[in-house]
Design a protein around this motif. Sequence first.
Motif, short mmCIF file in Angstrom:
data_model
loop_
_atom_site.label_atom_id
_atom_site.label_comp_id
_atom_site.label_asym_id
_atom_site.label_seq_id
_atom_site.Cartn_x
_atom_site.Cartn_y
_atom_site.Cartn_z
N GLU A 72 -15.23 1.70 6.39
CA GLU A 72 -14.77 3.07 6.10
C GLU A 72 -13.31 3.06 5.64
O GLU A 72 -12.93 3.82 4.74
CB GLU A 72 -14.94 3.96 7.33
CG GLU A 72 -16.38 4.25 7.69
CD GLU A 72 -17.13 4.92 6.55
OE1 GLU A 72 -16.58 5.88 5.95
OE2 GLU A 72 -18.26 4.50 6.25
N ILE A 73 -12.51 2.20 6.25
CA ILE A 73 -11.11 2.10 5.83
C ILE A 73 -11.03 1.55 4.42
O ILE A 73 -10.24 2.03 3.59
CB ILE A 73 -10.32 1.18 6.80
CG1 ILE A 73 -10.23 1.84 8.17
CG2 ILE A 73 -8.92 0.90 6.26
CD1 ILE A 73 -9.57 0.98 9.22
N ILE A 107 -4.75 2.06 12.88
CA ILE A 107 -5.41 0.89 13.46
C ILE A 107 -4.62 0.46 14.69
O ILE A 107 -3.41 0.22 14.60
CB ILE A 107 -5.49 -0.27 12.45
CG1 ILE A 107 -6.24 0.15 11.19
CG2 ILE A 107 -6.16 -1.49 13.09
CD1 ILE A 107 -6.35 -0.95 10.14
N SER A 133 -19.93 -2.20 15.21
CA SER A 133 -19.16 -0.96 15.06
C SER A 133 -17.81 -1.23 14.41
O SER A 133 -17.31 -0.42 13.62
CB SER A 133 -18.96 -0.30 16.43
OG SER A 133 -18.29 -1.19 17.32
N LEU A 134 -17.21 -2.40 14.72
CA LEU A 134 -15.93 -2.74 14.11
C LEU A 134 -16.10 -2.94 12.61
O LEU A 134 -15.28 -2.46 11.81
CB LEU A 134 -15.35 -4.01 14.74
CG LEU A 134 -14.03 -4.52 14.14
CD1 LEU A 134 -12.95 -3.45 14.24
CD2 LEU A 134 -13.58 -5.80 14.83
N SER A 162 -9.21 -0.76 17.83
CA SER A 162 -9.88 0.46 17.39
C SER A 162 -9.28 0.94 16.07
O SER A 162 -8.18 0.51 15.68
CB SER A 162 -9.75 1.56 18.45
OG SER A 162 -8.38 1.91 18.65
N THR A 163 -10.00 1.81 15.40
CA THR A 163 -9.52 2.39 14.14
C THR A 163 -9.81 3.89 14.13
O THR A 163 -10.70 4.37 14.85
CB THR A 163 -10.21 1.75 12.92
OG1 THR A 163 -11.60 2.12 12.91
CG2 THR A 163 -10.10 0.23 12.97
N GLU A 164 -9.07 4.59 13.32
CA GLU A 164 -9.27 6.03 13.18
C GLU A 164 -8.75 6.48 11.83
O GLU A 164 -7.72 6.00 11.37
CB GLU A 164 -8.56 6.79 14.31
CG GLU A 164 -8.86 8.28 14.33
CD GLU A 164 -8.23 8.99 15.52
OE1 GLU A 164 -8.47 10.20 15.68
OE2 GLU A 164 -7.50 8.33 16.29
N GLU A 208 -18.34 -1.60 10.66
CA GLU A 208 -18.57 -0.30 10.03
C GLU A 208 -17.28 0.49 9.90
O GLU A 208 -17.02 1.13 8.87
CB GLU A 208 -19.60 0.50 10.84
CG GLU A 208 -20.99 -0.10 10.84
CD GLU A 208 -21.58 -0.19 9.44
OE1 GLU A 208 -21.33 0.72 8.63
OE2 GLU A 208 -22.28 -1.18 9.15
N SER A 209 -16.43 0.44 10.93
CA SER A 209 -15.18 1.20 10.87
C SER A 209 -14.23 0.60 9.84
O SER A 209 -13.51 1.33 9.14
CB SER A 209 -14.51 1.23 12.25
OG SER A 209 -14.13 -0.07 12.66
#
Length: 234
Positions: A91-92, A177, A84-85, A167-169, A87-88
């Motif tokens: 996206e960044i 981040i 998941s990390l 985590s990222t958003e 993949e995130s």
Amino acid sequence: MGSNDFITLFFLVAAVLIFLQLRSVLGRRTGNEKPPRDLYTPRDAVGPDSPDAGKVVTLPRRDAATEEDDRFAAIDAFAPAGTSLNESLREINKADASFNPKEFVNGARMAYEMIVMAFADGDRKTLKNLLSREVYDGFDAAITERESKGDKVKSTFVGIDKAEIASTEIKGTEVQITVRIVSQLISATYDKADKLIDGDAENVAEVNDLWTFARDTRSRDPNWKLVATESEHE
């Protein structure tokens, strides 16, 4: 022979001489001439039977999958593909092609030390360059209150034991981040009479923080700013 006949004969001889002269300069067509080259024909159109064959080096074309693998190589080296990390972080990178997670974490480590020490020293100029407006206002208020009481902070930054992306958003064009940072710090606060009122002047304390950094991907400014802080208790 009349004068008119003499003039006609003169022009006839002159025409023959001009024709012979042009023929000697331009040459004859034998049927074996090379066809004229089209200067506007793309190099890719040069075939194997072309006189230019062998003179053009055709470079292999990179397909989309290969280009994508190269683009995400730094991310795959940082976090295993399929997680998941990973993949995130991909996206960044799609939002900001210059993003490199390893370089980001190294930058976060340096920013953490600078901010911690600037806060202890009351260095507002350094803080303003590294913090968002909201976080800066909070730090500034704490420094102002400390100064009004005459309190002083003495800190020694020992080092960072661990720094990892928690985590990222992505919010619109802004990337956030959150980094989990475990540091070693000696910090003591004294009042205006130099009496210890908080912390420890000798022992090293372990500090666990969750700091969130943000950057607008539309901005030409490559720097990230601290937008949120939180203490993490294990």
